[in-house]
Design a protein around this motif. Structure first.
Motif, PDB file in Angstrom:
ATOM      1  N   ALA A 217       0.873  -1.177  -0.037  1.00 20.20           N
ATOM      2  CA  ALA A 217       0.118   0.061   0.147  1.00 20.20           C
ATOM      3  C   ALA A 217       0.926   1.244  -0.110  1.00 20.20           C
ATOM      4  O   ALA A 217       0.526   2.267  -0.745  1.00 20.20           O
ATOM      5  N   PHE A 218       1.978   1.307   0.626  1.00 22.04           N
ATOM      6  CA  PHE A 218       2.947   2.531   0.769  1.00 22.04           C
ATOM      7  C   PHE A 218       3.401   2.681  -0.455  1.00 22.04           C
ATOM      8  O   PHE A 218       3.513   3.790  -1.130  1.00 22.04           O
ATOM      9  N   LEU A 219       3.918   1.621  -1.347  1.00 25.54           N
ATOM     10  CA  LEU A 219       4.523   1.778  -2.696  1.00 25.54           C
ATOM     11  C   LEU A 219       3.366   2.188  -3.723  1.00 25.54           C
ATOM     12  O   LEU A 219       3.712   3.205  -4.370  1.00 25.54           O
ATOM     13  N   ARG A 220       2.184   1.580  -3.473  1.00 34.79           N
ATOM     14  CA  ARG A 220       1.173   1.986  -4.455  1.00 34.79           C
ATOM     15  C   ARG A 220       0.694   3.715  -4.235  1.00 34.79           C
ATOM     16  O   ARG A 220       0.983   4.111  -5.135  1.00 34.79           O
ATOM     17  N   ASP A 221       0.403   4.038  -3.026  1.00 29.75           N
ATOM     18  CA  ASP A 221       0.166   5.306  -2.795  1.00 29.75           C
ATOM     19  C   ASP A 221       1.432   6.490  -2.942  1.00 29.75           C
ATOM     20  O   ASP A 221       0.964   7.490  -3.626  1.00 29.75           O
ATOM     21  N   ALA A 222       2.508   5.997  -2.795  1.00 28.31           N
ATOM     22  CA  ALA A 222       3.676   6.809  -3.232  1.00 28.31           C
ATOM     23  C   ALA A 222       3.837   7.057  -4.604  1.00 28.31           C
ATOM     24  O   ALA A 222       3.984   8.110  -5.179  1.00 28.31           O
ATOM     25  N   PHE A 223       3.591   5.836  -5.207  1.00 26.25           N
ATOM     26  CA  PHE A 223       3.598   6.151  -6.929  1.00 26.25           C
ATOM     27  C   PHE A 223       2.719   6.928  -7.337  1.00 26.25           C
ATOM     28  O   PHE A 223       2.802   7.791  -7.997  1.00 26.25           O
ATOM     29  N   ARG A 224       1.355   6.757  -6.943  1.00 29.98           N
ATOM     30  CA  ARG A 224       0.187   7.654  -7.504  1.00 29.98           C
ATOM     31  C   ARG A 224       0.556   9.202  -6.907  1.00 29.98           C
ATOM     32  O   ARG A 224       0.391  10.139  -7.603  1.00 29.98           O
ATOM     33  N   GLN A 225       1.121   9.513  -5.548  1.00 34.48           N
ATOM     34  CA  GLN A 225       1.618  10.694  -5.322  1.00 34.48           C
ATOM     35  C   GLN A 225       2.535  11.375  -6.143  1.00 34.48           C
ATOM     36  O   GLN A 225       2.384  12.391  -6.489  1.00 34.48           O
ATOM     37  N   GLN A 226       3.351  10.376  -6.354  1.00 31.21           N
ATOM     38  CA  GLN A 226       4.608  11.180  -7.309  1.00 31.21           C
ATOM     39  C   GLN A 226       4.067  11.425  -8.645  1.00 31.21           C
ATOM     40  O   GLN A 226       4.428  12.392  -9.315  1.00 31.21           O
ATOM     41  N   ARG A 227       3.142  10.550  -9.094  1.00 36.05           N
ATOM     42  CA  ARG A 227       2.472  10.967 -10.618  1.00 36.05           C
ATOM     43  C   ARG A 227       1.708  12.106 -10.415  1.00 36.05           C
ATOM     44  O   ARG A 227       1.916  12.978 -11.311  1.00 36.05           O
ATOM     45  N   LEU A 228       1.046  12.607  -9.314  1.00 31.90           N
ATOM     46  CA  LEU A 228       0.138  13.531  -9.002  1.00 31.90           C
ATOM     47  C   LEU A 228       1.111  14.788  -9.008  1.00 31.90           C
ATOM     48  O   LEU A 228       0.840  15.740  -9.624  1.00 31.90           O
ATOM     49  N   TYR A 229       2.228  14.780  -8.536  1.00 35.51           N
ATOM     50  CA  TYR A 229       3.165  15.823  -8.420  1.00 35.51           C
ATOM     51  C   TYR A 229       3.755  16.304  -9.647  1.00 35.51           C
ATOM     52  O   TYR A 229       3.972  17.332 -10.052  1.00 35.51           O
ATOM     53  N   MET A 230       3.937  15.083 -10.362  1.00 33.16           N
ATOM     54  CA  MET A 230       4.529  15.595 -11.878  1.00 33.16           C
ATOM     55  C   MET A 230       3.372  16.111 -12.673  1.00 33.16           C
ATOM     56  O   MET A 230       3.713  17.045 -13.706  1.00 33.16           O
ATOM     57  N   ILE A 231       2.043  15.647 -12.720  1.00 28.34           N
ATOM     58  CA  ILE A 231       1.104  16.338 -13.399  1.00 28.34           C
ATOM     59  C   ILE A 231       0.850  18.009 -13.085  1.00 28.34           C
ATOM     60  O   ILE A 231       0.716  18.650 -13.987  1.00 28.34           O
ATOM     61  N   TYR A 232       1.137  18.120 -11.819  1.00 33.98           N
ATOM     62  CA  TYR A 232       0.851  19.726 -11.493  1.00 33.98           C
ATOM     63  C   TYR A 232       2.338  20.300 -11.309  1.00 33.98           C
ATOM     64  O   TYR A 232       2.455  21.310 -10.590  1.00 33.98           O
ATOM     65  N   ARG A 233       3.295  19.883 -11.741  1.00 30.78           N
ATOM     66  CA  ARG A 233       4.682  20.434 -11.942  1.00 30.78           C
ATOM     67  C   ARG A 233       5.195  20.743 -10.504  1.00 30.78           C
ATOM     68  O   ARG A 233       5.700  21.670 -10.130  1.00 30.78           O
ATOM     69  N   GLY A 234       4.986  19.727  -9.542  1.00 29.53           N
ATOM     70  CA  GLY A 234       5.323  19.753  -8.509  1.00 29.53           C
ATOM     71  C   GLY A 234       4.577  20.816  -7.264  1.00 29.53           C
ATOM     72  O   GLY A 234       5.005  20.916  -6.160  1.00 29.53           O
ATOM     73  N   ASN A 235       3.589  21.328  -7.843  1.00 27.57           N
ATOM     74  CA  ASN A 235       2.596  22.540  -6.922  1.00 27.57           C
ATOM     75  C   ASN A 235       1.167  22.004  -7.254  1.00 27.57           C
ATOM     76  O   ASN A 235       0.440  22.692  -7.763  1.00 27.57           O
ATOM     77  N   PRO A 236       0.713  20.761  -6.695  1.00 25.87           N
ATOM     78  CA  PRO A 236      -0.692  20.373  -6.864  1.00 25.87           C
ATOM     79  C   PRO A 236      -1.531  21.241  -6.064  1.00 25.87           C
ATOM     80  O   PRO A 236      -0.805  21.759  -4.858  1.00 25.87           O
TER      81      PRO A 236
END
Length: 281
Positions: A217-236
């Motif tokens: 779960a930690f790896l899954r959520d970390a991956f999705r959060q990392q992708r979210l930060y990429m989408i918003y260029r580090g500023n979601p």
């Protein structure tokens, strides 16, 4: 490319992001994982492959190289793969970012001895990596279900498309491998070295994953959060962060989750410190 080594890429990226994500407010595990049973089985398989093959190779690489050498190798591959970012900046209708990434690529290629050094950062040209998964998100394609794929590691229904699209059309390493043929498959050596370099850089972040209450779960959520930060260029946006962390759920108590995780950690066996023998008088 060998699928075993390609798993290196998708497994290492979340690990590298873990250190950045631990500073966020504690977030509850995601529940929108309809394929969790399958994903956990694949995670266990990939973890076994990593421990048996990939990690030992990465540790061997760390033993025969210095930190400076590894940094130069990392800088080289980061720069040589910038065409992926440039192409996706254009697909995302971000011409300013595309020009910026192109400038960074040229500066490091020329003044950085082919990319072994990073003078572009010293000149104030930032590194902003992106890919086709972010491009799809930019134009409204939903994330879809989380998937843990054999050898390929964590992804989503949307992000999985970055592997064939970026890999075939925009990745110079893939282009080199397709258009050259050497004895014993030596045309794949640059890709293999790149992935070994990535896995090597993730070693320092392993302790976060290994000490997690639920590593999957930690790896899954970390991956999705990392992708979210990429989408918003580090500023979601703040509301996106709150939703990601479950703070908008009235039934979510972060203190209770933290207490549960700490209780689990306290139950784990700890290594006894090695006592030094008394000094001879």
């Amino acid at each position: 490319m060998s699928p075993v080594f390609r798993s290196l890429l998708t497994r290492s990226l979340p690990l590298v992001a873990v250190a950045l994500l631990t500073g966020c407010a504690i977030a509850k595990p995601r529940t929108d994982d309809p394929h969790e049973k399958f994903n956990r089985s694949v995670y266990a398989f990939n973890n076994s492959v990593d421990k048996a093959v990939v990690r030992p190779v990465a540790m061997g690489y760390r033993k025969v190289t210095t930190e400076g050498m590894r940094r130069s190798v990392s800088d080289f591959f980061t720069n040589i793969r910038l065409p992926i970012t440039v192409a996706n900046d254009l697909l995302q209708a971000r011409p300013k970012e595309a020009v910026q990434s192109s400038g960074r690529f040229i500066v490091n290629l020329t003044f950085g001895l082919g990319g072994l050094f990073d003078p572009a950062s010293e000149l104030g040209i930032p590194l902003n990596e992106t890919d086709f998964g972010v491009t799809l998100a930019r134009w409204g394609v939903p994330e879809g279900s989380f998937l843990m794929l054999p050898f390929l590691g964590p992804t989503t229904m949307r992000d999985v498309w970055r592997i064939p699209v970026d890999g075939y059309f925009f990745d110079p390493l893939s282009y080199f491998a397709r258009n050259n043929s050497y004895e014993y498959g030596q045309e794949y050596l640059p890709q293999v070295l790149y992935l070994i370099s990535l896995r090597s850089s993730a070693v320092d972040a392993e302790s976060f994953l290994n000490s997690a209450y639920d590593p999957y779960a930690f790896l899954r959520d970390a991956f999705r959060q990392q992708r979210l930060y990429m989408i918003y260029r580090g500023n979601p946006p703040e509301d996106v962060i709150e939703q990601m962390q479950g703070l908008k759920d009235k039934n979510f108590n972060p203190d209770e989750l933290l207490e549960e995780q700490q209780k689990w950690q306290n139950q784990q066996p700890t290594e006894k410190p090695t006592q030094n023998p008394p000094k001879q008088q």
